[in-house]
Design a protein around this motif. Structure first.
Motif, mmCIF file in Angstrom:
data_model
loop_
_atom_site.group_PDB
_atom_site.id
_atom_site.type_symbol
_atom_site.label_atom_id
_atom_site.label_comp_id
_atom_site.label_asym_id
_atom_site.label_seq_id
_atom_site.Cartn_x
_atom_site.Cartn_y
_atom_site.Cartn_z
ATOM 1 N N LEU A 219 70.085 -9.156 59.169
ATOM 2 C CA LEU A 219 69.603 -10.631 59.622
ATOM 3 C C LEU A 219 68.521 -10.415 59.835
ATOM 4 C CD1 LEU A 219 72.683 -11.771 61.348
ATOM 5 C CD2 LEU A 219 71.913 -12.787 59.286
ATOM 6 N N MET A 220 67.399 -11.375 59.588
ATOM 7 C CA MET A 220 66.007 -11.364 60.150
ATOM 8 C C MET A 220 65.532 -12.643 60.045
ATOM 9 S SD MET A 220 64.154 -9.722 56.793
ATOM 10 C CE MET A 220 65.267 -8.349 56.553
ATOM 11 N N ARG A 221 64.444 -12.923 61.034
ATOM 12 C CA ARG A 221 63.738 -13.973 61.257
ATOM 13 C C ARG A 221 62.247 -14.145 61.004
ATOM 14 N NH1 ARG A 221 65.653 -18.976 65.446
ATOM 15 N NH2 ARG A 221 63.420 -19.760 65.851
ATOM 16 N N SER A 222 61.761 -15.367 60.741
ATOM 17 C CA SER A 222 60.544 -15.569 60.777
ATOM 18 C C SER A 222 59.837 -16.909 61.391
ATOM 19 C CB SER A 222 59.731 -15.471 59.353
ATOM 20 O OG SER A 222 58.188 -15.879 59.452
ATOM 21 N N ASP A 223 59.114 -16.957 62.396
ATOM 22 C CA ASP A 223 58.659 -18.192 62.897
ATOM 23 C C ASP A 223 57.533 -18.588 62.614
ATOM 24 O OD1 ASP A 223 61.178 -18.137 64.668
ATOM 25 O OD2 ASP A 223 60.297 -16.465 66.231
ATOM 26 N N ASP A 224 56.852 -18.000 61.570
ATOM 27 C CA ASP A 224 55.518 -18.266 61.048
ATOM 28 C C ASP A 224 55.318 -18.528 59.534
ATOM 29 O OD1 ASP A 224 55.710 -15.853 60.125
ATOM 30 O OD2 ASP A 224 54.073 -15.038 61.831
ATOM 31 N N LEU A 225 56.772 -18.989 58.917
ATOM 32 C CA LEU A 225 56.911 -19.252 57.397
ATOM 33 C C LEU A 225 56.747 -18.122 56.857
ATOM 34 C CD1 LEU A 225 55.523 -22.882 57.257
ATOM 35 C CD2 LEU A 225 57.805 -22.171 57.566
ATOM 36 N N GLY A 226 57.104 -16.796 57.263
ATOM 37 C CA GLY A 226 57.099 -15.729 56.418
ATOM 38 C C GLY A 226 55.887 -14.886 56.540
ATOM 39 N N ASP A 227 55.074 -14.954 57.303
ATOM 40 C CA ASP A 227 53.918 -14.024 57.665
ATOM 41 C C ASP A 227 54.262 -12.980 58.581
ATOM 42 O OD1 ASP A 227 51.808 -15.662 56.473
ATOM 43 O OD2 ASP A 227 51.203 -16.840 58.214
ATOM 44 N N SER A 228 55.209 -12.881 59.341
ATOM 45 C CA SER A 228 55.667 -12.078 59.927
ATOM 46 C C SER A 228 57.429 -12.109 60.268
ATOM 47 C CB SER A 228 55.129 -11.595 61.341
ATOM 48 O OG SER A 228 55.295 -12.621 62.255
ATOM 49 N N TRP A 229 58.147 -10.970 60.394
ATOM 50 C CA TRP A 229 59.512 -11.106 60.424
ATOM 51 C C TRP A 229 59.877 -10.277 61.524
ATOM 52 C CZ3 TRP A 229 62.378 -14.170 57.217
ATOM 53 C CH2 TRP A 229 61.635 -14.778 55.836
ATOM 54 N N TYR A 230 61.161 -10.480 62.176
ATOM 55 C CA TYR A 230 61.733 -9.460 63.135
ATOM 56 C C TYR A 230 63.502 -9.656 63.015
ATOM 57 C CZ TYR A 230 62.191 -13.895 65.889
ATOM 58 O OH TYR A 230 62.609 -15.011 66.418
ATOM 59 N N ALA A 231 63.912 -8.395 63.426
ATOM 60 C CA ALA A 231 65.319 -8.317 63.092
ATOM 61 C C ALA A 231 66.299 -9.140 64.097
ATOM 62 C CB ALA A 231 65.676 -6.813 63.156
ATOM 63 N N LEU A 232 67.106 -9.766 63.632
ATOM 64 C CA LEU A 232 68.039 -10.285 64.546
ATOM 65 C C LEU A 232 69.431 -9.525 64.852
ATOM 66 C CD1 LEU A 232 67.808 -13.953 62.753
ATOM 67 C CD2 LEU A 232 67.007 -13.401 65.103
ATOM 68 N N PRO A 233 69.986 -10.005 65.911
ATOM 69 C CA PRO A 233 71.097 -9.191 66.253
ATOM 70 C C PRO A 233 72.287 -9.484 65.190
ATOM 71 C CG PRO A 233 70.958 -10.811 67.809
ATOM 72 C CD PRO A 233 69.695 -10.810 67.073
ATOM 73 N N SER A 234 73.177 -8.729 64.653
ATOM 74 C CA SER A 234 74.033 -8.975 63.744
ATOM 75 C C SER A 234 75.546 -8.879 64.274
ATOM 76 C CB SER A 234 74.142 -8.038 62.475
ATOM 77 O OG SER A 234 75.008 -8.284 61.502
ATOM 78 N N PRO A 235 76.540 -9.959 64.016
ATOM 79 C CA PRO A 235 77.811 -10.017 64.498
ATOM 80 C C PRO A 235 78.809 -8.931 64.022
ATOM 81 C CG PRO A 235 77.396 -11.754 63.166
ATOM 82 C CD PRO A 235 76.209 -11.176 63.405
ATOM 83 N N TYR A 236 78.411 -8.383 62.843
ATOM 84 C CA TYR A 236 79.129 -7.459 62.248
ATOM 85 C C TYR A 236 78.323 -6.663 61.062
ATOM 86 C CZ TYR A 236 80.118 -9.004 57.198
ATOM 87 O OH TYR A 236 80.189 -9.616 56.007
ATOM 88 N N GLN A 237 79.026 -5.555 60.491
ATOM 89 C CA GLN A 237 77.864 -4.524 59.860
ATOM 90 C C GLN A 237 78.367 -4.845 58.273
ATOM 91 O OE1 GLN A 237 75.492 -3.019 61.130
ATOM 92 N NE2 GLN A 237 76.354 -4.286 62.916
ATOM 93 N N GLY A 238 79.243 -5.570 57.749
ATOM 94 C CA GLY A 238 79.304 -5.986 56.408
ATOM 95 C C GLY A 238 78.294 -6.804 55.669
ATOM 96 N N SER A 239 78.347 -7.107 54.492
ATOM 97 C CA SER A 239 77.269 -7.653 53.835
ATOM 98 C C SER A 239 77.435 -9.313 54.104
ATOM 99 C CB SER A 239 77.637 -7.669 52.300
ATOM 100 O OG SER A 239 76.995 -6.347 52.195
ATOM 101 N N PHE A 240 76.289 -9.976 54.134
ATOM 102 C CA PHE A 240 76.339 -11.426 54.149
ATOM 103 C C PHE A 240 75.856 -12.120 52.781
ATOM 104 C CE2 PHE A 240 75.218 -10.278 58.436
ATOM 105 C CZ PHE A 240 76.490 -11.036 59.420
ATOM 106 N N PHE A 241 76.642 -13.013 52.101
ATOM 107 C CA PHE A 241 76.394 -13.334 51.011
ATOM 108 C C PHE A 241 75.453 -14.590 50.925
ATOM 109 C CE2 PHE A 241 79.981 -10.741 50.381
ATOM 110 C CZ PHE A 241 79.527 -9.616 49.448
#
Length: 347
Positions: A219-241
């Protein structure tokens, strides 16, 4: 969403999807609304569309036979579709016909150009990372080999914030963006906190922030519409679809009954209690109603996550995506289209 990947065949990019009655029964991977029209995509380059709430379908003209993976419209007429072999298709007639906009050959060339540009920049501005140049050289070598091998990597998701600004996500950490309505695309994989090059499956916008989800709990997030990104904490280690933004909350759809909701844009997550262990593949929200589709004929609906209810579809088919119609829901998945009317289940 990553589906089983067969060895790429060069003529898949040159052979148009054949028109056949069998096209209406292939595996469909996604469905979208184009004004009043519904358009679904799937295996063998199949695109079908309906102008009567899903009662009758027509097959579109498509120039490739690759597995198509996602669809997104920026207007009632203009839309985009991703697929295996690095395919990006475009329509300007609401999905009735499609043209090949990008393929894996061009994507490989973009990757080589991006890596070479990064290496050239190190000459002018050396990095504090002593391993960066070596890593880039190895990546460039891999990209050059990939160019010789051909277009083998799939694109898995296309999403546009507006008519001009869009993103493509794919296998092995592939990510691109456009700010000119698809006239040109820039590779941005190196901006993402994804050192293991995990597959990227979904992207959405919530309260001005972009969020991407992928395999292995990525999981990752950008607060500037994609110019930069940082990781988010994940609630589990399986795939997200899939990711679904709904009424200010963010839903992450995963494997084996793993469904999570975040009320703060992805920083904290809570498991949504569901009475199923199937995998959730695709969701829909118009900020009024929420729907989540999955394996085994699973369809959950509700106004908010506290009142999500599993509807009895009376089938065990694999559902990948869902959209509303006036009298119910239309789902795309195994064996094509399935319609769930409000008064009960029907095929």
């Amino acid at each position: 969403m990553v589906l089983p990947l067969a060895a790429a065949l060069p003529d898949r990019l040159e052979q148009p999807s054949p028109h056949s009655d069998a096209a209406f029964a292939v595996m469909l991977t996604d469905i979208a609304q184009a004004g009043d029209r519904l358009v679904a995509v799937g295996d063998l380059g199949v695109v079908i569309y309906s102008d009567d709430q899903g009662q009758h379908w027509q097959q579109a003209s498509v120039p490739v036979t690759t597995l198509l993976t996602s669809i997104h419209f920026t207007s009632a007429e203009r839309g985009w579709v991703t697929g295996h072999d690095g395919v990006l298709l475009q329509t300007n007639d609401a999905g009735a016909s499609w043209t090949l906009h990008l393929d894996g050959y061009r994507l490989n060339e973009l990757k080589i150009a991006s890596l070479q540009a990064q290496l050239d920049a190190l000459v002018e501005t050396p990095s504090d990372d002593p391993f960066l140049e070596e890593d880039l050289l190895f990546a460039l070598e891999d990209a050059e080999v990939a160019l010789e091998e051909g277009p083998v990597n799939p694109l898995l998701n296309v999403w546009f914030k507006d008519a001009d600004t869009g993103f493509l996500l794919g296998a092995y950490g592939t990510a691109l963006t456009t700010t000119d309505a698809g006239a040109s695309w820039e590779l941005i994989s190196e901006r993402l906190p994804n050192p293991d090059q995990m597959h990227l499956n979904a992207i959405t916008l919530l309260d001005g922030a972009l969020v991407i989800a992928g395999e292995a709990g990525l999981l990752m997030r950008s607060d500037d519409l994609g110019d930069s990104w940082y990781a988010l904490p994940s609630p589990y280690q399986g795939s997200f679809f899939d990711l679904v933004a709904h009424k200010g909350e963010l839903f992450a759809l995963g494997l084996r009954g793993h469904l999570f909701v975040s009320a703060d844009g992805g920083f904290d997550w809570e498991a949504v209690p569901v009475d199923t262990t199937v995998s959730f593949m695709g969701g829909y929200s118009d900020n009024q109603q929420l729907a989540i589709a999955g394996l085994g004929g699973t369809l959950l609906t509700g106004g908010q996550y506290q009142d999500l209810t599993e509807l009895n579809t009376r089938v065990r088919r694999h559902f990948n995506a869902v959209v509303p119609i006036a009298n119910g829901w239309v789902l795309a998945g195994e064996q094509g289209i399935f319609t769930y009317p409000l008064q009960g289940a029907d095929q």
